[in-house]
Design an enzyme around this catalytic site. Structure first.
Site, PDB file in Angstrom:
ATOM      1  N   GLY A  54      88.195  41.228  21.073  1.00  0.00           N
ATOM      2  CA  GLY A  54      88.920  40.598  22.179  1.00  0.00           C
ATOM      3  C   GLY A  54      89.563  39.275  21.818  1.00  0.00           C
ATOM      4  N   ARG A  67      90.342  33.272  21.079  1.00  0.00           N
ATOM      5  CA  ARG A  67      90.967  31.938  21.135  1.00  0.00           C
ATOM      6  C   ARG A  67      92.408  32.030  21.639  1.00  0.00           C
ATOM      7  NH1 ARG A  67      94.003  30.253  16.436  1.00  0.00           N
ATOM      8  NH2 ARG A  67      94.148  31.923  14.918  1.00  0.00           N
ATOM      9  N   GLY A 118      86.986  28.631  20.530  1.00  0.00           N
ATOM     10  CA  GLY A 118      88.248  29.092  21.097  1.00  0.00           C
ATOM     11  C   GLY A 118      89.434  28.195  20.778  1.00  0.00           C
ATOM     12  N   ASP A 164      92.202  46.046  14.936  1.00  0.00           N
ATOM     13  CA  ASP A 164      92.514  45.116  16.037  1.00  0.00           C
ATOM     14  C   ASP A 164      93.739  44.253  15.710  1.00  0.00           C
ATOM     15  OD1 ASP A 164      90.385  44.091  14.188  1.00  0.00           O
ATOM     16  OD2 ASP A 164      90.826  42.208  15.183  1.00  0.00           O
ATOM     17  N   ASP A 191      99.129  38.832  14.225  1.00  0.00           N
ATOM     18  CA  ASP A 191      97.925  38.161  13.722  1.00  0.00           C
ATOM     19  C   ASP A 191      98.037  37.758  12.255  1.00  0.00           C
ATOM     20  OD1 ASP A 191      96.795  38.291  16.189  1.00  0.00           O
ATOM     21  OD2 ASP A 191      95.640  40.084  15.807  1.00  0.00           O
TER      22      ASP A 191
END
Length: 548
Positions: free
Chosen positions: A121, A124, A157, A300, A310
């Site tokens: 998930g 951050r 985060g 992910d 990412d």
């Protein structure tokens, strides 16, 4: 107040320019999918939900705008003058809520280094909401470094300036190279600690393979969520698949013996899985063409839209090394090395189609067909990219394999070599001892034997150019438009980071400008196209860990 720009006279196009308060929000993800009933940020398993509503919580002092992208502002219809507002850093540090936003963190899982990792998930990152621009395009605005969410596990985060600068610059470098990617809107320091910051990124969607996988791993009672998420993606991002009919004639024979044809017009989910597979294959082929290694191709970190997402310990090839991985965590097995990326893309597609199969959306034959299409699409795209990089009219496997082998043996700089290649003339009468002159800047310290190997290759290459018959000038222009002069080498990032950590953001902004036009000569910027210095190969520069 809305500003309208009128460009040109004949057939003038009007450009919408909005203030922050006038952005057109439309929160379809939250509206159409199941959410977490809790609103706290205590780390926990979030079940039967696609997201958790959370607000940015990072502490800020006197935030400062580091860099911004005018072209991304244009995608959102945001007036670039808004970046000059005195309260802009405060709003974009998360300290002041963005009017009209509906913030949430997405729930997803993933395979990390080939092993199922469970719930991951947005730990951050917080999506502030979705915007519809004047062209009816949907853009999701995400804030990284916003503080804790239920998915933060043991972390705070927050984002680190070093990683955000890298991600900001690389996403804009990729779009400059013509490669699908998330985009970077702006970068703001928190003012609380010089190494903490907020990074705003934009994508049409941040849906990942892991967004679907998590619900398959949680058992049969969650399979309806996979269907809802698939319907959502098709409705908003693949609408053409809703309108398919037999007249589209996309039914294919599956190559396995004895199996029947896969009719993609009768199952939109099968058609969708094929499109996701083909977009992924096309993306990986474009990475291989520019020498980009993602470094963390976990499921992910795979976008269902076929975007590069990412950016962690990524790296562009310097010296050509097929086994190069920019990720120190990947060093033992080099799972995510440059040469492995095509196979990993297929492995990840296999996990994605297995998820759709588990939800009874596609059959085993349809899943196999999607994987088959991945392989076909990758080879088509890769062969096309490499043929164009060499300025040839048709693919020559032997010539390309021999070239890559020579480059690996002599550790030749990938980007500079291909850029120089367009200077070779299609003239078989060039004296043998002059054949390597156009390449001398990259063929350094090679002995007699290697010189002969390269001379032999160049002779064969010139023969191919002659057969191709493409006019010299036309070929050079075409080659220079696919072989970049400038790439975002890790050492260039590091120089910009070192200056930024001392409060000087000039180099970040210079690099941003540079990578927006990587195929142009850009007189005066030649130092950025040189061979990397010796310090560029130090650990922490050429290689980073997942957490860097």
């Amino acid at each position: 107040m809305r500003r309208w720009n009128f460009q040109g006279v004949a057939g003038s196009s009007q450009e919408v320019q909005l203030k922050l308060e006038e952005l057109n929000w439309d929160h379809s993800f939250v509206r159409e999918l199941p959410g977490d009933p809790r609103t706290d940020t205590i780390p926990r398993e979030v079940l039967h939900a696609c997201y958790s509503k959370v607000s940015p919580s990072a502490e800020v002092g006197k935030p400062e705008l580091v860099a911004w992208s005018a072209s991304v502002a244009k995608l959102l219809d945001l007036d670039p003058k808004e970046f000059e507002r005195p309260d802009f850093p405060l709003i974009f540090s998360g300290a002041v809520p963005l009017k009209g936003g509906l913030p949430y963190a997405q729930c997803y899982g993933g395979h990390q280094f080939g092993v199922w990792a469970g719930q991951l998930g947005d730990g951050r990152a917080i999506t502030l909401g979705e915007l519809l621009n004047s062209r009816a395009e949907r853009w999701e605005l995400q804030l990284k470094g916003a503080g804790r969410t239920p998915y933060s596990r043991f972390a705070d985060g927050l984002a680190v300036l070093r990683s955000s600068i890298r991600e900001f610059l690389c996403s804009e470098a990729m779009i400059g190279l013509g490669i699908p990617t998330t985009r970077a809107l702006c970068l703001v320091t928190t003012g609380k600690n010089v190494t903490r910051d907020m990074f705003y990124e934009v994508a049409q969607s941040f849906l990942r393979f892991g967004t679907y996988q998590i619900h398959a791993f949680r058992g049969n009672e969650n399979l309806d969520i996979i269907r809802a998420l698939s319907d959502y993606a098709i409705r908003h991002h693949f609408p053409h698949l809703e309108k398919m009919s037999k007249s589209n004639d996309i039914s294919f024979e599956v190559s396995q013996e004895g199996s029947s044809a896969v009719d993609l017009t009768s199952n939109k989910y099968a058609a969708w899985s094929v499109e996701v597979a083909e977009r992924t294959a096309s993306l990986v082929a474009s990475w291989q063409g520019v020498g980009f290694t993602h470094g963390v191709l976990n499921t992910d970190n795979m976008s269902v839209l076929g975007l590069t997402i990412d950016y962690g310990p990524f790296g562009f090839l310097d010296a050509f090394d097929p086994s190069y991985t920019p990720n120190t965590t990947d060093l033992p097995g080099r799972r995510y090395s440059f040469a492995n990326q095509p196979d990993i893309g297929l492995w990840n597609i296999a996990q994605f189609t297995a998820t759709l199969s588990a939800a009874h959306l596609i059959s085993k034959e349809e899943a196999n067909y999607a994987m088959e299409r991945y392989g076909i699409k990758f080879m088509d795209e890769y062969q096309s990219v490499m043929t164009r990089k060499l300025g040839l009219s048709k693919y020559n496997k032997q010539l390309i394999n021999k070239l890559l082998n020579n480059m690996a043996v002599d550790k030749v700089d990938y980007t500079i070599f291909f850029r120089l290649l367009s200077n070779i003339k299609a003239d078989p009468k060039i004296p043998k001892d002059e054949l390597l002159v156009p390449l001398k800047a990259v063929l350094l310290d090679i002995g007699k034997e290697r010189k002969e190997a390269w001379t032999s290759w160049v002779q064969t290459y010139i023969e191919e150019l002659v057969v191709s018959g493409i006019p010299e000038e036309q070929r050079k222009v075409a080659m220079d438009s696919i072989n970049p002069k400038y790439i975002l080498r890790n050492y260039l990032c590091q120089s910009a980071i070192d200056a930024a950590e001392l409060g000087d953001y000039g180099e970040v902004r210079r690099l941003l400008k540079l990578v927006e036009h990587p195929y142009d000569e850009q007189p005066g910027m030649e130092k950025y196209a040189r061979l990397p210095p010796a310090w560029a190969y130090r650990p922490g520069v050429c290689m980073l860990s997942c957490s860097s």
